[in-house]
Motif scaffolding. Structure first.
Motif, PDB file in Angstrom:
ATOM      1  N   SER A 182      85.915  14.340  30.301  1.00  0.00           N
ATOM      2  CA  SER A 182      87.068  15.188  29.975  1.00  0.00           C
ATOM      3  C   SER A 182      86.544  16.591  29.681  1.00  0.00           C
ATOM      4  N   LEU A 183      87.424  17.556  29.727  1.00  0.00           N
ATOM      5  CA  LEU A 183      87.018  18.926  29.435  1.00  0.00           C
ATOM      6  C   LEU A 183      86.465  19.068  28.010  1.00  0.00           C
ATOM      7  N   PRO A 184      87.115  18.480  26.995  1.00  0.00           N
ATOM      8  CA  PRO A 184      86.540  18.573  25.649  1.00  0.00           C
ATOM      9  C   PRO A 184      85.138  17.955  25.559  1.00  0.00           C
ATOM     10  N   LEU A 185      84.917  16.833  26.247  1.00  0.00           N
ATOM     11  CA  LEU A 185      83.595  16.210  26.235  1.00  0.00           C
ATOM     12  C   LEU A 185      82.583  17.085  26.958  1.00  0.00           C
ATOM     13  N   ALA A 186      82.967  17.662  28.077  1.00  0.00           N
ATOM     14  CA  ALA A 186      82.067  18.559  28.811  1.00  0.00           C
ATOM     15  C   ALA A 186      81.671  19.745  27.931  1.00  0.00           C
ATOM     16  N   PHE A 187      82.615  20.285  27.167  1.00  0.00           N
ATOM     17  CA  PHE A 187      82.309  21.396  26.262  1.00  0.00           C
ATOM     18  C   PHE A 187      81.330  20.955  25.170  1.00  0.00           C
ATOM     19  N   LYS A 188      81.524  19.758  24.630  1.00  0.00           N
ATOM     20  CA  LYS A 188      80.607  19.246  23.597  1.00  0.00           C
ATOM     21  C   LYS A 188      79.188  19.128  24.145  1.00  0.00           C
ATOM     22  N   ILE A 189      79.070  18.590  25.357  1.00  0.00           N
ATOM     23  CA  ILE A 189      77.753  18.413  25.974  1.00  0.00           C
ATOM     24  C   ILE A 189      77.119  19.778  26.231  1.00  0.00           C
ATOM     25  N   ALA A 190      77.897  20.711  26.761  1.00  0.00           N
ATOM     26  CA  ALA A 190      77.384  22.047  27.040  1.00  0.00           C
ATOM     27  C   ALA A 190      76.925  22.740  25.762  1.00  0.00           C
ATOM     28  N   LYS A 191      77.714  22.626  24.722  1.00  0.00           N
ATOM     29  CA  LYS A 191      77.355  23.252  23.446  1.00  0.00           C
ATOM     30  C   LYS A 191      76.078  22.650  22.884  1.00  0.00           C
ATOM     31  N   LEU A 192      75.946  21.334  22.969  1.00  0.00           N
ATOM     32  CA  LEU A 192      74.760  20.657  22.452  1.00  0.00           C
ATOM     33  C   LEU A 192      73.497  21.154  23.152  1.00  0.00           C
ATOM     34  N   PHE A 193      73.569  21.319  24.474  1.00  0.00           N
ATOM     35  CA  PHE A 193      72.408  21.761  25.242  1.00  0.00           C
ATOM     36  C   PHE A 193      72.307  23.282  25.366  1.00  0.00           C
ATOM     37  N   GLU A 194      73.233  23.992  24.709  1.00  0.00           N
ATOM     38  CA  GLU A 194      73.260  25.453  24.721  1.00  0.00           C
ATOM     39  C   GLU A 194      73.268  25.999  26.152  1.00  0.00           C
ATOM     40  N   ARG A 195      74.157  25.430  26.953  1.00  0.00           N
ATOM     41  CA  ARG A 195      74.346  25.827  28.351  1.00  0.00           C
ATOM     42  C   ARG A 195      75.842  25.980  28.601  1.00  0.00           C
ATOM     43  N   THR A 196      76.182  26.620  29.715  1.00  0.00           N
ATOM     44  CA  THR A 196      77.579  26.664  30.114  1.00  0.00           C
ATOM     45  C   THR A 196      77.904  25.378  30.865  1.00  0.00           C
ATOM     46  N   ILE A 197      79.172  25.066  30.944  1.00  0.00           N
ATOM     47  CA  ILE A 197      79.591  23.881  31.694  1.00  0.00           C
ATOM     48  C   ILE A 197      79.108  23.980  33.136  1.00  0.00           C
ATOM     49  N   GLU A 198      79.186  25.177  33.717  1.00  0.00           N
ATOM     50  CA  GLU A 198      78.764  25.366  35.119  1.00  0.00           C
ATOM     51  C   GLU A 198      77.280  25.137  35.321  1.00  0.00           C
ATOM     52  N   GLU A 199      76.484  25.348  34.282  1.00  0.00           N
ATOM     53  CA  GLU A 199      75.044  25.100  34.385  1.00  0.00           C
ATOM     54  C   GLU A 199      74.715  23.599  34.347  1.00  0.00           C
ATOM     55  N   ILE A 200      75.621  22.804  33.840  1.00  0.00           N
ATOM     56  CA  ILE A 200      75.375  21.366  33.701  1.00  0.00           C
ATOM     57  C   ILE A 200      76.067  20.559  34.784  1.00  0.00           C
ATOM     58  N   PHE A 201      77.316  20.915  35.076  1.00  0.00           N
ATOM     59  CA  PHE A 201      78.106  20.145  36.025  1.00  0.00           C
ATOM     60  C   PHE A 201      78.277  20.909  37.336  1.00  0.00           C
ATOM     61  N   ILE A 202      78.048  20.217  38.453  1.00  0.00           N
ATOM     62  CA  ILE A 202      78.121  20.836  39.767  1.00  0.00           C
ATOM     63  C   ILE A 202      79.314  20.247  40.521  1.00  0.00           C
ATOM     64  N   ASP A 203      80.265  21.110  40.841  1.00  0.00           N
ATOM     65  CA  ASP A 203      81.453  20.675  41.579  1.00  0.00           C
ATOM     66  C   ASP A 203      81.115  20.630  43.066  1.00  0.00           C
ATOM     67  N   GLU A 204      81.039  19.444  43.618  1.00  0.00           N
ATOM     68  CA  GLU A 204      80.640  19.259  45.015  1.00  0.00           C
ATOM     69  C   GLU A 204      81.771  19.591  45.999  1.00  0.00           C
ATOM     70  N   SER A 205      82.979  19.798  45.515  1.00  0.00           N
ATOM     71  CA  SER A 205      84.091  20.064  46.404  1.00  0.00           C
ATOM     72  C   SER A 205      84.154  21.526  46.854  1.00  0.00           C
ATOM     73  N   LEU A 206      83.336  22.360  46.246  1.00  0.00           N
ATOM     74  CA  LEU A 206      83.347  23.783  46.605  1.00  0.00           C
ATOM     75  C   LEU A 206      82.493  24.061  47.826  1.00  0.00           C
TER      76      LEU A 206
END
Length: 65
Positions: free
Chosen positions: A41-65
């Motif tokens: 979920s978006l809130p979970l993705a934000f938690k993970i990004a914050k924990l690793f001090e990265r942006t969501i885009e640095e962690i998750f790769i959207d393959e549909s683009l």
């Protein structure tokens, strides 16, 4: 959705269980996300990004683009 969670965890010497505890989900959820079987979920993705001090885009790769 591809992601870099496993790599980031390894850099921090963190287990799936450790990460799960930090973001308040089960270890199985982290495993499923890492394997691309489950998109967080978006809130979970934000938690993970914050924990690793990265942006969501640095962690998750959207393959549909």
């Amino acid at each position: 959705m591809k992601n870099r969670i496993k790599v980031l965890r390894a850099e921090q010497n963190m287990t799936q269980a450790d990460l799960a505890n930090h973001v308040e989900v089960s270890r199985q959820t982290i495993n499923a996300i890492e394997k691309g079987k489950f998109d967080p979920s978006l809130p979970l993705a934000f938690k993970i990004a914050k924990l690793f001090e990265r942006t969501i885009e640095e962690i998750f790769i959207d393959e549909s683009l």
